[in-house]
Design a protein around this motif. Structure first.
Motif, short mmCIF file in Angstrom:
data_model
loop_
_atom_site.label_atom_id
_atom_site.label_comp_id
_atom_site.label_asym_id
_atom_site.label_seq_id
_atom_site.Cartn_x
_atom_site.Cartn_y
_atom_site.Cartn_z
N ASP A 282 8.50 0.89 -11.67
CA ASP A 282 8.93 2.09 -12.40
C ASP A 282 8.89 3.27 -11.43
O ASP A 282 8.15 3.23 -10.44
N ILE A 283 9.64 4.33 -11.72
CA ILE A 283 9.67 5.47 -10.78
C ILE A 283 8.31 6.17 -10.68
O ILE A 283 8.06 6.90 -9.74
N HIS A 284 7.42 5.94 -11.66
CA HIS A 284 6.11 6.61 -11.62
C HIS A 284 5.01 5.73 -11.02
O HIS A 284 3.90 6.19 -10.82
N ASP A 285 5.32 4.44 -10.75
CA ASP A 285 4.29 3.54 -10.21
C ASP A 285 3.92 3.92 -8.77
O ASP A 285 4.77 4.39 -8.01
N ARG A 286 2.66 3.69 -8.43
CA ARG A 286 2.20 3.81 -7.04
C ARG A 286 1.37 2.58 -6.72
O ARG A 286 0.68 2.07 -7.60
N GLY A 287 1.39 2.13 -5.46
CA GLY A 287 0.54 0.99 -5.17
C GLY A 287 0.58 0.53 -3.73
O GLY A 287 1.42 0.96 -2.93
N VAL A 288 -0.35 -0.39 -3.42
CA VAL A 288 -0.48 -0.95 -2.09
C VAL A 288 -0.13 -2.44 -2.13
O VAL A 288 -0.63 -3.18 -2.99
N MET B 73 8.38 0.25 2.63
CA MET B 73 7.21 1.13 2.50
C MET B 73 6.66 1.46 3.88
O MET B 73 6.83 0.67 4.81
N PRO B 74 5.94 2.55 4.02
CA PRO B 74 5.21 2.79 5.27
C PRO B 74 4.22 1.64 5.48
O PRO B 74 3.71 1.07 4.51
N ARG B 75 3.98 1.26 6.75
CA ARG B 75 3.07 0.15 7.04
C ARG B 75 1.85 0.64 7.78
O ARG B 75 1.92 1.57 8.57
N THR B 76 0.75 -0.03 7.53
CA THR B 76 -0.48 0.32 8.25
C THR B 76 -1.32 -0.94 8.49
O THR B 76 -1.21 -1.91 7.75
N ARG B 77 -2.15 -0.88 9.53
CA ARG B 77 -3.12 -1.94 9.77
C ARG B 77 -4.53 -1.40 9.55
O ARG B 77 -5.51 -2.11 9.79
N GLU B 78 -4.62 -0.14 9.11
CA GLU B 78 -5.92 0.53 8.98
C GLU B 78 -6.37 0.59 7.52
O GLU B 78 -5.65 1.11 6.67
N LEU B 79 -7.58 0.12 7.25
CA LEU B 79 -8.15 0.20 5.90
C LEU B 79 -8.29 1.65 5.46
O LEU B 79 -8.09 1.97 4.27
N ALA B 80 -8.59 2.54 6.40
CA ALA B 80 -8.77 3.97 6.06
C ALA B 80 -7.51 4.55 5.41
O ALA B 80 -7.60 5.41 4.52
N ASP B 81 -6.33 4.07 5.85
CA ASP B 81 -5.08 4.57 5.26
C ASP B 81 -4.94 4.13 3.80
O ASP B 81 -4.42 4.87 2.95
N VAL B 82 -5.43 2.93 3.52
CA VAL B 82 -5.41 2.43 2.13
C VAL B 82 -6.33 3.29 1.27
O VAL B 82 -5.96 3.72 0.16
N GLN B 83 -7.52 3.54 1.78
CA GLN B 83 -8.48 4.36 1.02
C GLN B 83 -7.94 5.76 0.79
O GLN B 83 -8.05 6.32 -0.30
N ALA B 84 -7.30 6.33 1.83
CA ALA B 84 -6.71 7.67 1.70
C ALA B 84 -5.58 7.67 0.67
O ALA B 84 -5.43 8.63 -0.10
N PHE B 85 -4.79 6.57 0.63
CA PHE B 85 -3.69 6.47 -0.33
C PHE B 85 -4.21 6.59 -1.76
O PHE B 85 -3.64 7.27 -2.60
N PHE B 86 -5.35 5.92 -2.03
CA PHE B 86 -5.89 5.97 -3.39
C PHE B 86 -6.70 7.25 -3.66
O PHE B 86 -6.91 7.59 -4.82
N ASP B 87 -7.13 7.92 -2.60
CA ASP B 87 -7.85 9.19 -2.80
C ASP B 87 -6.91 10.31 -3.21
O ASP B 87 -7.32 11.27 -3.87
N VAL B 88 -5.64 10.19 -2.79
CA VAL B 88 -4.66 11.24 -3.09
C VAL B 88 -4.15 11.06 -4.51
O VAL B 88 -3.73 9.97 -4.89
N ALA B 89 -4.21 12.12 -5.29
CA ALA B 89 -3.66 12.04 -6.65
C ALA B 89 -2.15 11.87 -6.54
O ALA B 89 -1.54 12.47 -5.64
N PRO B 90 -1.52 11.08 -7.42
CA PRO B 90 -0.07 10.92 -7.33
C PRO B 90 0.65 12.25 -7.50
O PRO B 90 0.25 13.07 -8.33
N ALA B 91 1.67 12.45 -6.67
CA ALA B 91 2.46 13.69 -6.79
C ALA B 91 3.21 13.65 -8.12
O ALA B 91 3.62 12.60 -8.57
#
Length: 648
Positions: free
Chosen positions: A598-604, A628-646
């Motif tokens: 859905d246009i409102h979904d967010r996820g990893v 999607m943007p790609r990462t090999r860093e766990l910190a990026d995943v944690q930051a993704f979930f720390d940010v409230a969805p726009a």
């Protein structure tokens, strides 16, 4: 190419546009250019009786994109979906909505395989035997009887109170083998006959792939056609078609079919003088022979090439014994054929099954792959065409119709050659439509580093270790998808005492209930294998992570696959890059597609397999999943979930 000057194709685009009736009348309808382009392509394919492959990314709105031109074409159209659930959704929700907005007066029909319809004759027989049922089944039988008096369609999907897996359903529905046809005393009220009659008279018929190919394959053998001749066939979830078509162009025989034949033969003896004395012994001998053959197969792998059966003296002898006993029983049933409607039917069934067994055992052609599969209480023998392209091509040519194949997953890095080759689609029209979702903002693809080779003994343990911090960051809300049931069970054991969220494990409850409970939990973790990789739609925050353990290469023990790969190699095509990789890419796309619905979904999306970055072919997989943007860093995943969805 699409002719944008053709009024037939431009009209459908306008109808789905900003000023069209859908934008005015359908709540939350958002005009999408990709949807309009697909509608134009479908309209042109129907008008020109063309073959079209249309890959439409999640969120394109492909259902409206084919329904609008189909309903406006003035032609008879058959729409086939991947599952009965999708079939019901299309028929009861989407089709009436589009028909209402367009204001077209059309006859529509829903048609399923006969096992979905209540059989009044077999219900009557079962009620007569009713004294033998234990309490649960007796209550279910009473529920089915009460429903039978009020249902118009007789479609078992209407009756949620009796579970789909209840052993009563096979007793009160019919099979092509045991149906009495026009001789049935309940023929005038038969739900299957009514549904087929409606389909014959309808402008738009909604079926599923199982029924479509069962009918088209039967037609090949000279039986009457169930489905009306159509000007267009639209196959939704078309990525499933190659495998299903293989099943229906196969010759197959199962222990269950022979056990049913034996059971029905004894049941028919009631009321026919002397029949039990004649048939009891050969029926019991056949049943014993089936047991002996299954026992002889016990040491063999669960599935394998037919040659493995012929190489074992015990299995070969048991198979020979089964053929002789089935031939004897067939002769006796033919001798009783004129004594009752039931015996007439049984003699025909036995003849067909006996001939099929002989054909599979004796088939030495290069065109077919002969193989077997076995399970705890039974087995099946098959002869499957090595190449589906030829029978599929012949089938399409016979229909003289447009064939439209659509799904979110038909290409490999934008290339349709693999899908087209499997089905013998020569120079089809192709259309690739990107999803309207903003994957750059909505998603993140995490490729964890440090995981071992997928064949390592502790691979599943390592995957779970890598996934745990991701689950912590997302607070559950995850699907973990596995390529094998063994890995699924091991993962369930490992997670059992280590996570605070409710676990939902495939196999512990029926799939619809697991999904319902997962959605309701809000923070669940669902573990699934094969059937959960596709057709699962969880919109919203309940699902924010999809973890995939390995690249979904087909099991190397599949005898049909082994034979196909050998044939490709013999013809000069690299079987790994020419077949195995493309098939696995399409399966991975299905799994990855569960995340953003859905246009409102967010996820990893967490892809664990180190071959994605360590092997050259990994690039093909990565080029095929959502951008999607790609990462090999766990910190990026944690930051993704720390940010409230726009805000949207």
């Amino acid at each position: 190419m699409i002719d944008h000057d053709d009024p037939a194709t431009t009209d459908v685009a306008a109808l789905l546009g900003t000023d069209g009736p859908f934008a005015r009348e359908v709540p939350s309808f958002a005009p999408r250019e990709a949807q309009q382009r697909m509608a134009q392509a479908v309209a042109q394919a129907i008008a020109g009786r063309e073959t079209l492959i249309a890959e439409a990314g999640t969120g394109t709105g492909k259902t409206f994109a084919y329904l609008v031109p189909a309903l406006l074409s003035g032609e008879r159209v058959i729409i086939s979906t991947g599952t009965k659930t999708l079939q019901d959704q299309l028929y009861f929700r989407d089709l009436p909505r589009v028909r209402s907005v367009l204001g077209v007066r059309l006859k529509t029909a829903l048609l399923k395989g006969r096992a979905n319809y209540l059989c009044l004759y077999r219900l009557d027989q079962t009620v007569r035997e009713g004294a033998t049922f234990e309490r649960t089944q007796a209550a279910q039988l009473a529920t089915i009887r009460a429903w039978s008096a009020r249902t118009r369609r007789g479609d078992r999907m209407e009756l949620a109170e009796v579970p789909e897996e209840s052993p009563l359903w096979p007793r009160v529905t019919s099979t092509p083998e045991n149906c009495l046809g026009v001789e049935c005393p309940f023929f005038d009220d038969c739900h299957v006959v009514k549904a087929r009659r409606e389909a014959m008279e309808a402008d738009v018929v909604v079926v599923n792939h199982h029924l479509l190919f069962a009918d088209l394959a039967l037609k090949q053998e000279g039986f009457g056609e169930i489905l009306p001749g159509a000007a267009a066939f639209i196959l939704d979830e078309a990525h499933q078609v190659p495998e299903l078509a293989g099943q229906f162009f196969s010759q197959s025989l199962s222990a269950r079919q022979l056990t049913d034949l034996a059971h029905d033969a004894l049941a028919e003896c009631t009321g026919v003088t002397g029949a039990i004395g004649l048939l009891l012994e050969p029926v019991e001998a056949l049943q014993e022979s089936l047991r002996q053959l299954r026992l002889a197969m016990a040491p063999l792998p669960q599935r394998g090439a037919f040659q493995e059966l012929e190489d074992r003296a015990g299995v070969r002898d048991a198979l020979h014994g089964l053929r002789e006993l089935l031939a004897t029983l067939t002769e006796l049933l033919v001798s009783q054929a004129e004594r009752s409607r039931g015996f007439s039917n049984l003699s025909e069934r036995a003849t067909v099954l006996s001939e099929r067994l002989d054909r599979i055992v004796e088939d030495r052609s290069d065109r077919d792959v002969r193989w077997y599969e076995s399970w705890t209480r039974g087995f099946a023998l098959h002869a499957t065409p090595l190449d589906l392209a030829a029978p599929m091509r012949a089938l399409r040519e016979r229909t003289q119709a447009a064939w439209i194949h659509t799904s979110a997953t038909l290409s490999v890095a934008g290339n349709f050659d693999h899908f087209a080759r499997q089905l013998g689609l020569d120079e089809p029209q192709t259309l690739s439509l990107e999803s309207p979702f903003d994957y750059a903002r909505q998603g993140l693809c995490y490729l964890p580093s440090g995981l071992p080779d997928p064949n390592a003994r502790d691979y599943t343990e390592q995957v779970i270790e890598a996934a745990l911090p991701v689950l912590q960051a997302s607070n559950g809300r995850a699907f973990l998808l596995f390529t094998s049931h063994r890995a699924l069970r091991r993962a369930a054991e490992l997670l059992q005492d280590r996570v605070p969220w409710p676990l939902f494990v495939q196999g512990t409850a029926p799939r619809p209930r697991l999904l319902e409970d997962f959605r309701a939990s809000g923070h669940g973790v669902l573990l699934g294998a094969a059937s959960f990789w596709e057709g699962v739609d969880v919109v919203g925050e309940a699902l924010s992570v999809v973890v995939i353990d390995k690249l979904p290469f087909a099991a190397p023990d599949d005898p049909v696959l082994v034979a196909r790969l050998a044939a490709l190699e013999a013809s000069g095509i690299n079987p790994f890059m020419g077949w195995q990789v493309p098939s696995a890419v399409i399966a991975l796309k299905q799994g990855a597609g569960r995340l953003i619905r859905d246009i409102h979904d967010r996820g990893v999306l967490m892809l664990c397999d180190p071959r994605l970055t360590g092997k050259g072919y990994g690039k093909l997989f990565l080029a095929s999943v959502p951008p999607m943007p790609r990462t090999r860093e766990l910190a990026d995943v944690q930051a993704f979930f720390d940010v409230a969805p726009a805000p949207p």
